[in-house]
Scaffold this motif. Structure first.
Motif, PDB file in Angstrom:
ATOM      1  N   GLU A  42       7.916   1.541  10.619  1.00 25.09           N
ATOM      2  CA  GLU A  42       6.752   2.421  10.520  1.00 25.09           C
ATOM      3  C   GLU A  42       7.228   3.862  10.676  1.00 25.09           C
ATOM      4  O   GLU A  42       7.894   4.206  11.637  1.00 25.09           O
ATOM      5  CB  GLU A  42       5.760   2.083  11.628  1.00 25.09           C
ATOM      6  N   ARG A  45       1.265   6.373  11.026  1.00 27.59           N
ATOM      7  CA  ARG A  45       0.077   5.514  10.985  1.00 27.59           C
ATOM      8  C   ARG A  45      -1.130   6.308  11.432  1.00 27.59           C
ATOM      9  O   ARG A  45      -1.022   7.291  12.152  1.00 27.59           O
ATOM     10  CB  ARG A  45       0.251   4.305  11.896  1.00 27.59           C
ATOM     11  N   GLN A  51      -2.356  -0.663  18.589  1.00 30.27           N
ATOM     12  CA  GLN A  51      -1.047  -0.021  18.648  1.00 30.27           C
ATOM     13  C   GLN A  51      -1.019   1.105  19.687  1.00 30.27           C
ATOM     14  O   GLN A  51      -0.068   1.876  19.719  1.00 30.27           O
ATOM     15  CB  GLN A  51      -0.648   0.531  17.276  1.00 30.27           C
ATOM     16  N   ASN A  74       5.086  -8.177  14.071  1.00 26.86           N
ATOM     17  CA  ASN A  74       5.028  -6.746  14.390  1.00 26.86           C
ATOM     18  C   ASN A  74       5.610  -6.529  15.773  1.00 26.86           C
ATOM     19  O   ASN A  74       5.349  -7.325  16.689  1.00 26.86           O
ATOM     20  CB  ASN A  74       3.586  -6.235  14.364  1.00 26.86           C
ATOM     21  N   TYR A 119      -5.296  -5.693   3.870  1.00 25.06           N
ATOM     22  CA  TYR A 119      -3.952  -5.117   3.895  1.00 25.06           C
ATOM     23  C   TYR A 119      -3.588  -4.868   2.442  1.00 25.06           C
ATOM     24  O   TYR A 119      -3.201  -5.788   1.729  1.00 25.06           O
ATOM     25  CB  TYR A 119      -2.977  -6.106   4.549  1.00 25.06           C
ATOM     26  N   TYR A 140      -7.468   2.093   8.049  1.00 23.52           N
ATOM     27  CA  TYR A 140      -6.077   1.812   8.374  1.00 23.52           C
ATOM     28  C   TYR A 140      -5.162   2.518   7.382  1.00 23.52           C
ATOM     29  O   TYR A 140      -5.486   2.612   6.201  1.00 23.52           O
ATOM     30  CB  TYR A 140      -5.787   0.309   8.275  1.00 23.52           C
ATOM     31  N   TRP A 142      -0.658   2.956   6.978  1.00 23.48           N
ATOM     32  CA  TRP A 142       0.712   2.968   7.467  1.00 23.48           C
ATOM     33  C   TRP A 142       1.617   3.474   6.356  1.00 23.48           C
ATOM     34  O   TRP A 142       1.466   3.095   5.204  1.00 23.48           O
ATOM     35  CB  TRP A 142       1.171   1.566   7.858  1.00 23.48           C
ATOM     36  N   SER A 175       5.541   8.395  13.776  1.00 26.29           N
ATOM     37  CA  SER A 175       6.183   7.571  14.801  1.00 26.29           C
ATOM     38  C   SER A 175       7.688   7.415  14.623  1.00 26.29           C
ATOM     39  O   SER A 175       8.327   6.723  15.400  1.00 26.29           O
ATOM     40  CB  SER A 175       5.510   6.186  14.827  1.00 26.29           C
TER      41      SER A 175
END
Length: 179
Positions: A42, A45, A51, A74, A119, A140, A142, A175
């Motif tokens: 990642e 995000r 998370q 994950n 997803y 969402y 990422w 991140s």
């Protein structure tokens, strides 16, 4: 006077309506799940409650399962140096190659429809070296890479792609190193 009231009412409804994105959220037209399998890092995000404890080294690993599903693992480093992980599964959406659904509930609960989350792979490197994953409601997002860092120019391009699909990236959490 009645026309003025009607016009004002229309303006109020238009002002209250959510802003429409420049383009809809669309998944990639092709996704070779065999090439997509493996480990991803990642890079960034949008904040997600599941998370919240992650402070770095966030990875997602995908494996092909014999039952046709995709195994999901994950993991991330948490404060204090420990590692937290979660095991799940993903299933493909027939006729929509870039769209999957993922679930992290126990196997015996996967028959429930509300335990599966969208997803969607919305941008993908032709060589499967980076990907942008999101959902049609823009909750969402990422940005993923096969390597633990990303080139700053590429990162900027991927941000622009997501913003063009209407994602609000003001709260984006970077991140991993972007150089």
């Amino acid at each position: 006077m009645r026309h003025l009231q009607l016009a004002l009412l229309c303006l109020i409804f238009l002002a209250a309506a959510p802003a429409r994105a420049a383009t809809d959220v669309v998944s990639v037209p092709e996704l070779d799940i065999g090439r997509y399998a493996g480990q991803w890092h990642e890079i960034a995000r949008l904040p997600m409650s599941f998370q919240n404890k992650c402070v770095g080294d966030v990875t997602a690993s995908y494996t092909l399962r014999s039952d046709g599903l995709v195994g999901v693992h994950n993991a991330c480093r948490v404060a204090g140096g420990g590692i937290e992980s979660a095991e799940g599964r993903a299933r493909r959406i027939p006729g929509k190659p870039g769209q999957l659904e993922v679930s992290f509930v126990p196997q015996w609960l996967t028959w429930l429809p509300l335990v599966w989350a969208d997803y969607w792979v919305i941008a993908l490197d032709p060589d499967y070296q980076w990907a942008v994953v999101g959902d049609p409601k823009r909750k969402y997002l990422w940005i993923l890479s096969r390597s633990p860092s990303m080139d700053r120019a590429l990162f900027g391009q991927l941000r622009q792609r997501a913003e063009a699909m209407g994602y609000d990236l003001d709260a984006l959490i970077v991140s991993a190193p972007v150089q």
